[in-house]
Design a protein around this motif. Structure first.
Motif, PDB file in Angstrom:
ATOM      1  N   GLY A  39       3.904  -2.452  -0.097  1.00 28.58           N
ATOM      2  CA  GLY A  39       2.734  -2.444   0.802  1.00 28.58           C
ATOM      3  C   GLY A  39       3.288  -1.654   2.139  1.00 28.58           C
ATOM      4  N   TYR A  40       4.440  -0.960   2.181  1.00 26.83           N
ATOM      5  CA  TYR A  40       4.725  -0.281   3.352  1.00 26.83           C
ATOM      6  C   TYR A  40       4.225   1.078   3.503  1.00 26.83           C
ATOM      7  CZ  TYR A  40       8.989  -3.305   2.754  1.00 26.83           C
ATOM      8  OH  TYR A  40       9.978  -4.326   2.644  1.00 26.83           O
ATOM      9  N   PRO A  41       3.811   1.400   4.775  1.00 31.76           N
ATOM     10  CA  PRO A  41       4.254   0.894   6.037  1.00 31.76           C
ATOM     11  C   PRO A  41       3.367  -0.057   6.496  1.00 31.76           C
ATOM     12  CG  PRO A  41       3.259   2.875   6.515  1.00 31.76           C
ATOM     13  CD  PRO A  41       3.387   2.890   4.921  1.00 31.76           C
ATOM     14  N   ASN A  42       3.818  -1.081   7.186  1.00 33.42           N
ATOM     15  CA  ASN A  42       3.081  -2.277   7.564  1.00 33.42           C
ATOM     16  C   ASN A  42       1.999  -1.819   8.549  1.00 33.42           C
ATOM     17  OD1 ASN A  42       2.603  -4.508   9.910  1.00 33.42           O
ATOM     18  ND2 ASN A  42       3.126  -5.328   7.806  1.00 33.42           N
ATOM     19  N   MET A  43       0.746  -2.489   8.512  1.00 32.89           N
ATOM     20  CA  MET A  43      -0.333  -2.042   9.319  1.00 32.89           C
ATOM     21  C   MET A  43      -0.114  -2.262  11.027  1.00 32.89           C
ATOM     22  SD  MET A  43      -2.921  -0.151   9.568  1.00 32.89           S
ATOM     23  CE  MET A  43      -3.383  -0.059   7.858  1.00 32.89           C
ATOM     24  N   ARG A  44       0.549  -3.113  10.924  1.00 39.99           N
ATOM     25  CA  ARG A  44       1.102  -3.656  12.602  1.00 39.99           C
ATOM     26  C   ARG A  44       1.854  -2.576  13.141  1.00 39.99           C
ATOM     27  NH1 ARG A  44       5.307  -4.882  15.045  1.00 39.99           N
ATOM     28  NH2 ARG A  44       6.435  -5.317  13.209  1.00 39.99           N
ATOM     29  N   VAL A  45       2.977  -2.094  12.267  1.00 39.82           N
ATOM     30  CA  VAL A  45       3.711  -0.854  12.642  1.00 39.82           C
ATOM     31  C   VAL A  45       2.987   0.265  13.023  1.00 39.82           C
ATOM     32  CG1 VAL A  45       5.547   0.444  12.024  1.00 39.82           C
ATOM     33  CG2 VAL A  45       5.794  -1.873  11.538  1.00 39.82           C
ATOM     34  N   LEU A  46       2.179   0.699  12.232  1.00 41.12           N
ATOM     35  CA  LEU A  46       1.453   1.906  12.421  1.00 41.12           C
ATOM     36  C   LEU A  46       0.447   1.738  13.644  1.00 41.12           C
ATOM     37  CD1 LEU A  46       0.199   2.436   8.709  1.00 41.12           C
ATOM     38  CD2 LEU A  46       2.048   3.930  10.052  1.00 41.12           C
ATOM     39  N   THR A  47      -0.255   0.448  13.705  1.00 40.38           N
ATOM     40  CA  THR A  47      -1.109   0.285  15.206  1.00 40.38           C
ATOM     41  C   THR A  47      -0.035   0.405  16.265  1.00 40.38           C
ATOM     42  OG1 THR A  47      -2.610  -1.028  13.729  1.00 40.38           O
ATOM     43  CG2 THR A  47      -2.504  -1.218  15.924  1.00 40.38           C
ATOM     44  N   GLN A  48       0.886  -0.295  16.149  1.00 40.37           N
ATOM     45  CA  GLN A  48       1.799  -0.014  17.297  1.00 40.37           C
ATOM     46  C   GLN A  48       2.217   1.368  17.944  1.00 40.37           C
ATOM     47  OE1 GLN A  48       4.492  -3.520  17.426  1.00 40.37           O
ATOM     48  NE2 GLN A  48       6.226  -2.172  17.978  1.00 40.37           N
ATOM     49  N   LEU A  49       2.636   2.138  16.829  1.00 38.09           N
ATOM     50  CA  LEU A  49       2.940   3.489  17.032  1.00 38.09           C
ATOM     51  C   LEU A  49       1.891   4.326  17.592  1.00 38.09           C
ATOM     52  CD1 LEU A  49       5.216   4.126  13.781  1.00 38.09           C
ATOM     53  CD2 LEU A  49       5.900   4.100  16.211  1.00 38.09           C
ATOM     54  N   GLU A  50       0.642   3.951  17.083  1.00 36.73           N
ATOM     55  CA  GLU A  50      -0.528   4.749  17.484  1.00 36.73           C
ATOM     56  C   GLU A  50      -0.935   4.358  19.046  1.00 36.73           C
ATOM     57  OE1 GLU A  50      -5.203   5.387  16.080  1.00 36.73           O
ATOM     58  OE2 GLU A  50      -3.879   3.813  15.321  1.00 36.73           O
ATOM     59  N   GLN A  51      -0.668   3.079  19.232  1.00 36.98           N
ATOM     60  CA  GLN A  51      -1.308   2.574  20.580  1.00 36.98           C
ATOM     61  C   GLN A  51      -0.006   3.127  21.641  1.00 36.98           C
ATOM     62  OE1 GLN A  51      -1.138  -1.581  20.176  1.00 36.98           O
ATOM     63  NE2 GLN A  51      -3.413  -1.615  19.517  1.00 36.98           N
ATOM     64  N   ALA A  52       0.964   3.458  21.287  1.00 33.43           N
ATOM     65  CA  ALA A  52       2.165   4.074  22.081  1.00 33.43           C
ATOM     66  C   ALA A  52       1.884   5.349  22.165  1.00 33.43           C
ATOM     67  CB  ALA A  52       3.552   3.412  21.559  1.00 33.43           C
ATOM     68  N   LYS A  53       0.889   6.172  21.333  1.00 31.98           N
ATOM     69  CA  LYS A  53       0.699   7.458  21.435  1.00 31.98           C
ATOM     70  C   LYS A  53       1.990   8.385  20.732  1.00 31.98           C
ATOM     71  CE  LYS A  53      -2.579   7.199  25.265  1.00 31.98           C
ATOM     72  NZ  LYS A  53      -3.113   7.899  26.346  1.00 31.98           N
ATOM     73  N   VAL A  54       2.573   7.667  19.989  1.00 33.85           N
ATOM     74  CA  VAL A  54       3.673   8.369  19.251  1.00 33.85           C
ATOM     75  C   VAL A  54       3.115   9.063  17.940  1.00 33.85           C
ATOM     76  CG1 VAL A  54       5.845   8.156  17.948  1.00 33.85           C
ATOM     77  CG2 VAL A  54       5.187   6.535  19.777  1.00 33.85           C
ATOM     78  N   LYS A  55       3.249  10.679  17.856  1.00 27.07           N
ATOM     79  CA  LYS A  55       2.924  11.253  16.745  1.00 27.07           C
ATOM     80  C   LYS A  55       3.706  11.059  15.490  1.00 27.07           C
ATOM     81  CE  LYS A  55       1.393  15.932  15.447  1.00 27.07           C
ATOM     82  NZ  LYS A  55       1.431  17.194  15.944  1.00 27.07           N
ATOM     83  N   THR A  56       3.161  10.222  14.479  1.00 27.54           N
ATOM     84  CA  THR A  56       3.815   9.812  13.199  1.00 27.54           C
ATOM     85  C   THR A  56       3.459  10.561  11.980  1.00 27.54           C
ATOM     86  OG1 THR A  56       3.602   7.355  14.473  1.00 27.54           O
ATOM     87  CG2 THR A  56       4.375   7.608  12.132  1.00 27.54           C
ATOM     88  N   PHE A  57       4.711  10.852  11.258  1.00 30.76           N
ATOM     89  CA  PHE A  57       4.648  11.583  10.029  1.00 30.76           C
ATOM     90  C   PHE A  57       5.131  10.629   8.878  1.00 30.76           C
ATOM     91  CE2 PHE A  57       4.786  14.713  13.317  1.00 30.76           C
ATOM     92  CZ  PHE A  57       4.203  15.769  12.995  1.00 30.76           C
ATOM     93  N   ARG A  58       4.567  10.610   7.902  1.00 31.69           N
ATOM     94  CA  ARG A  58       4.916   9.864   6.505  1.00 31.69           C
ATOM     95  C   ARG A  58       5.443  10.832   5.517  1.00 31.69           C
ATOM     96  NH1 ARG A  58       0.134   5.526   5.904  1.00 31.69           N
ATOM     97  NH2 ARG A  58       1.192   5.520   3.763  1.00 31.69           N
ATOM     98  N   THR A  59       6.570  10.616   4.844  1.00 34.71           N
ATOM     99  CA  THR A  59       6.846  11.340   3.819  1.00 34.71           C
ATOM    100  C   THR A  59       5.904  11.174   2.603  1.00 34.71           C
ATOM    101  OG1 THR A  59       8.725   9.516   2.994  1.00 34.71           O
ATOM    102  CG2 THR A  59       9.166  11.360   4.451  1.00 34.71           C
ATOM    103  N   ASP A  60       5.367  10.130   2.399  1.00 29.15           N
ATOM    104  CA  ASP A  60       4.477   9.644   1.106  1.00 29.15           C
ATOM    105  C   ASP A  60       3.163  10.632   1.213  1.00 29.15           C
ATOM    106  OD1 ASP A  60       3.449   8.338   3.233  1.00 29.15           O
ATOM    107  OD2 ASP A  60       2.818   6.673   1.972  1.00 29.15           O
ATOM    108  N   THR A  61       2.812  10.945   2.537  1.00 34.31           N
ATOM    109  CA  THR A  61       1.333  11.719   2.654  1.00 34.31           C
ATOM    110  C   THR A  61       1.480  13.320   2.852  1.00 34.31           C
ATOM    111  OG1 THR A  61       1.342  11.197   5.013  1.00 34.31           O
ATOM    112  CG2 THR A  61       0.279   9.688   3.483  1.00 34.31           C
ATOM    113  N   VAL A  62       2.706  13.474   3.572  1.00 28.05           N
ATOM    114  CA  VAL A  62       2.975  15.045   4.033  1.00 28.05           C
ATOM    115  C   VAL A  62       4.377  15.508   3.485  1.00 28.05           C
ATOM    116  CG1 VAL A  62       1.795  14.692   5.994  1.00 28.05           C
ATOM    117  CG2 VAL A  62       4.238  14.532   6.189  1.00 28.05           C
ATOM    118  N   GLY A  63       5.142  14.790   2.557  1.00 29.66           N
ATOM    119  CA  GLY A  63       6.312  15.189   2.094  1.00 29.66           C
ATOM    120  C   GLY A  63       7.425  15.378   3.233  1.00 29.66           C
ATOM    121  N   ALA A  64       8.365  16.277   2.893  1.00 26.90           N
ATOM    122  CA  ALA A  64       9.379  16.601   3.848  1.00 26.90           C
ATOM    123  C   ALA A  64       9.065  16.964   5.266  1.00 26.90           C
ATOM    124  CB  ALA A  64      10.329  17.360   3.365  1.00 26.90           C
TER     125      ALA A  64
END
Length: 866
Positions: A823-848
């Motif tokens: 179940g990674y990544p955890n929703m709490r971590v994603l929400t926390q990054l979003e609230q901190a306005k961190v532009k986040t990339f995931r290799t499972d959705t966008v690849g390298a």
């Protein structure tokens, strides 16, 4: 002296050029869509123009006719794409569902990745039901069944049996659509499986399988499956547990039970074609059958018909699809041409006819590496090797016939007549040393036999060399190998295969009558197999055998294609011209094998690329001065028992696609399999100058990794918190593990090597799998960074608020597997990054994802989506 093959012996090859034009059209159609009416109109116009010019300007008419084949190729590839559009299965991706269907390929039992018993079986799915209802469809599924330990009790009644063709079943399984790794240079796994008819993967516990009454499938398919099972059982009875799988692969193409190391040794020596039922197998079978029937004086028509039927039956039995069908079709065309008394030297026309038929049936086969390499091999033999043998060895082969006939001497050119006179003179002198009555006859037979053997060895070496240099480009592109030991390996392996196959076929056939009758040919096959495997193991074990090469540059690729075309077109010209063509081909092969391409790097910038390795980590770093570092290399738990290696099959192709042939350093964050599992292959392939380690826990995986590093002569560099050094213009700061960190008997996430890389005013923090304890320690240090590699794949155990507040990144990247079971990544971590306005990339959705830190600037790109 004959310096060229006479022009009258150089027939035209209209079918070859037509096939080339059709292939060009298929390539164009795959990349430039147009309405079907457009291609049809263009075809009609070109054919009409060709008809108009046919009596006026024949060359122009021929060119226009070829143009019509180009248009037909483009039309066919687009019509095929429309007709074969796969069903939409995205609604079931990553979900539990119940599939009902029937077995289309017998199951194979083997030890699974985690040590338990596993069965792999191909199923034709008829319907899938889930909470939303029942969906009717027709799609292939590769199903992995996992058995509990109590199902494997030796001798118990619950020992599982392989599923067989035609059995109907219902299974509750987790389904997923095959997914390609999102890195440049990645293999098209989804397309590879689709060519085998597999559109969805399934995994289930064996207890969730229910066998249904009845039979499904075709009777022909059932007969084939029964025949294969029967043959496999005979092979297991005739040969040992080690030899039977190899013979099964060589005879009927059953390669599933061959160890990965054995396959690698055959690949390293360029003898892998022995393990694949291919044109060589069909050719040997046809030759033995043809030779035997000719000795029985059965007549040309009967011999040809029987050979066609037997080879067709063999192709049907192996059930290996296009590769074996291509070889069989080319053989049939050649036999048909021979029966009609046509010019049998014009093998390029036979090759062209086979290619045209196969591409008309499936134009997408053009993009299959197997198709490309098969026809490249055939072209090298038919278009270059055979013409050269016609002017070199074949005249001497003819001169060795009827050695006692003086009348035959006058039919030959002077140099061959003189050769026969010299041979008879030598035979006369040799006869004095031979005991017995027929001294001169024995001496002549010895000389003629030795001469034919020498010419045969020359021809094997010639074909092997020309095939190898012709395949250097596709081997570099698809396999990243330059098998420099191909020539000596094939000089041994090919003749032994010519002995093994007839003996093994005969032994298997006789075993149905009597095992005693089968004993002698089985022993001969065993001796030949020992010679093959021993030679391959000896040569494949040499370091020189495993030369890995990066993806060639565009210029080198074009040069190699041009050199092959020149060698092909000049093969029947004057000797000097033909030699020049072969020299150009050799030069292009040397260029690709020995001259590495220029690496694709951005000078002056610090590059950090997070690779898509599924549920694991692999970070590629390039310093401002061009030094290269790989931190972790992904991996699978228990992958030593798996046929798939993340380091070899995913990480290495990315590096080769960038033109990398050697790494300056590799680093292992900690000794978990999803981080270090692929590192052994990377070290073997790229011979890094240094290996960076934070902790060195005991255990076999780390010991094997250190042994691989020692073999590659890599310097071991132990890093602890507080270490700082410059790496190619970038500043490296080690933040963890602490100097007094105690290593347990087992690796832990908090063992992670945490690095901060800085260049100019920008920095990246690579946190491995560090959890709360380490993050709290780091939060008290100056860990401010612009880029954060989120720890532990976005798990809730990491990325604590105080740590994220201390880092304050602008960008973050999460290396995580698609639809992973955690179940990674955890929703709490994603929400926390979003609230901190961190532009986040995931290799499972966008690849390298690649980040460039250039002084005061920073940019993120997706290299696989350019």
């Amino acid at each position: 002296m004959a310096s060229a093959i006479p022009s009258e012996s150089r027939p035209r090859q209209p079918l070859f050029w037509a096939a080339l034009a059709f292939a060009s059209g298929a390539l164009m159609g795959a990349n430039a869509w147009r309405p079907a009416a457009w291609w049809l109109l263009a075809t009609g116009v070109l054919l009409a123009a060709a008809g108009y010019f046919v009596r006026r300007r024949s060359r122009a008419a021929g060119a226009l006719a070829l143009g019509s084949f180009v248009m037909l190729g483009a039309l066919q590839v687009q019509l095929g794409d429309a007709a074969n559009y796969p069903p939409d299965l995205t609604q079931f991706n990553g979900r539990e569902a119940t599939a009902t269907g029937h077995v289309v390929r017998d199951g194979i039992l083997r030890e699974g990745p985690f040590g338990n018993l596993q069965q792999s079986v191909d199923v034709e799915v008829e319907e899938i039901s889930d909470g939303n209802g029942v969906t009717k469809l027709d799609a292939g599924m590769r199903l992995a069944l996992y058995y509990a330990e109590d199902d494997e009790a030796a001798g118990g009644s619950r020992v599982p049996q392989p599923l067989i063709y035609g059995q109907r079943l219902r299974v509750a399984a987790k389904l997923r659509i095959p997914r390609n790794y999102g890195n440049p240079g990645a293999m098209d796994i989804r397309g590879y499986l689709a060519r085998q008819g597999i559109l969805v993967m399934g995994s289930a516990k064996a207890e969730n399988l229910e066998l249904l009454p009845g039979f499904a499938g075709s009777r022909m398919g059932e007969w084939r499956a029964r025949a294969r099972r029967s043959l496999l059982s005979r092979m297991k009875a005739l040969w040992t547990e080690q030899d039977a799988p190899l013979l099964a692969a060589m005879l009927i193409g059953e390669r599933a039970l061959i160890a990965r190391e054995t396959k690698l040794n055959f690949q390293r020596t360029g003898a892998y074609h022995i393990l694949v039922v291919s044109g060589l197998n069909v050719g040997i079978l046809a030759f033995v059958l043809f030779w035997t029937m000719r000795r029985l004086r059965t007549g040309e028509v009967v011999t040809t018909v029987v050979t066609v039927l037997v080879t067709g039956g063999y192709a049907w039995l192996t059930d290996l699809g296009p590769p074996i069908l291509r070889a069989t079709l080319m053989l049939w065309i050649f036999l048909a041409v021979r029966l009609l008394y046509r010019d049998t030297r014009n093998t390029l026309n036979a090759v062209g006819a086979a290619a045209l038929v196969l591409l008309a049936i499936d134009p997408r086969a053009l993009f299959d590496p197997s198709f490309q390499m098969t026809f490249l091999c055939v072209l090298a033999i038919a278009g270059i090797a055979l013409p050269w043998m016609e002017r070199s060895s074949q005249p001497f082969r003819r001169a060795l016939s009827h050695i006692d006939s003086r009348e035959y001497d006058v039919r030959l050119e002077p140099r061959l007549a003189q050769f026969r006179l010299d041979l008879r003179m030598v035979a006369g002198r040799l006869a004095r040393m031979v005991p017995g009555q027929r001294k001169e006859g024995i001496a002549k037979a010895l000389l003629v036999g030795s001469g034919r053997a020498a010419l045969g060895l020359y021809e094997v070496l010639l074909v092997s060399v020309l095939m190898q240099v012709s395949l250097v480009l596709p081997m570099a592109v698809y396999a990243h190998r330059a098998a420099i030991l191909t020539v000596p390996a094939n000089a041994i392996v090919v003749p032994l295969t010519g002995v093994l196959m007839p003996a093994a076929f005969l032994a298997t056939a006789l075993s149905y009558v009597s095992t005693m009758l089968a004993a002698l040919p089985a022993a001969i096959a065993k001796l030949a197999l020992d010679g093959i495997t021993g030679s391959v193991a000896l040569l494949g074990g040499l370091r020189a055998a495993d030369m890995r090469v990066a993806t060639p540059s565009l210029v080198a690729g074009i040069a190699a294609c041009a050199a092959f075309a020149i060698a092909l077109l000049s093969a029947r010209r004057q000797r000097v011209v033909a030699l020049a063509g072969i020299a150009a081909l050799l030069a292009s092969a040397v260029w690709i094998a020995l001259v590495p391409p220029r690496p694709e790097l951005r000078p002056g910038a610090l590059e950090v690329t997070a690779l898509d390795v599924g549920e694991g980590d692999a970070i590629f770093v390039v310093s401002p001065e061009g030094k290269t570092l790989l931190l972790d290399a992904g991996g699978l738990l228990g992958q030593s028992r798996s046929g798939f290696d993340l380091g070899e099959d995913v990480v290495s192709p990315f590096l080769w696609s960038r033109g990398i042939t050697r790494l300056d350093a590799v680093a292992v964050s900690h000794a978990h399999a999803d981080h270090m599992g692929g590192m052994r292959a990377v070290i073997a392939n790229f011979r890094p100058r240094e290996l960076w380690l934070g902790t060195i826990p005991p255990g076999t995986p780390m010991r094997e990794l250190l042994q691989e590093a020692a073999a590659a002569k890599s310097t071991i560099r132990k890093l602890v918190a507080g270490d700082e050094f410059t790496f190619g213009g970038a500043q490296v700061t080690v933040l963890s593990p602490p100097p007094d960190w105690k290593v347990g008997r087992r690796a832990h996430n908090n063992d992670s090597l945490v690095l901060k890389l800085s260049h100019g005013g920008r920095s990246a923090l690579l946190a491995g799998d560090a959890e709360k304890k380490i993050e709290r320690m780091l939060a008290e240090k100056p860990v401010r960074a612009d880029l954060l590699k989120v720890a532990h794949h976005g798990s809730a155990t990491s990325t604590q608020p105080e740590f994220l507040g201390a880092v304050r990144p602008s960008f973050a990247v999460i290396s995580v597997g698609s639809r992973n079971r955690y179940g990674y990544p955890n929703m709490r971590v994603l929400t926390q990054l979003e609230q901190a306005k961190v532009k986040t990339f995931r290799t499972d959705t966008v690849g390298a994802v690649t980040f460039y830190l250039n002084g005061e600037e920073m940019a993120a790109t997706l290299p696989n989506r350019r």
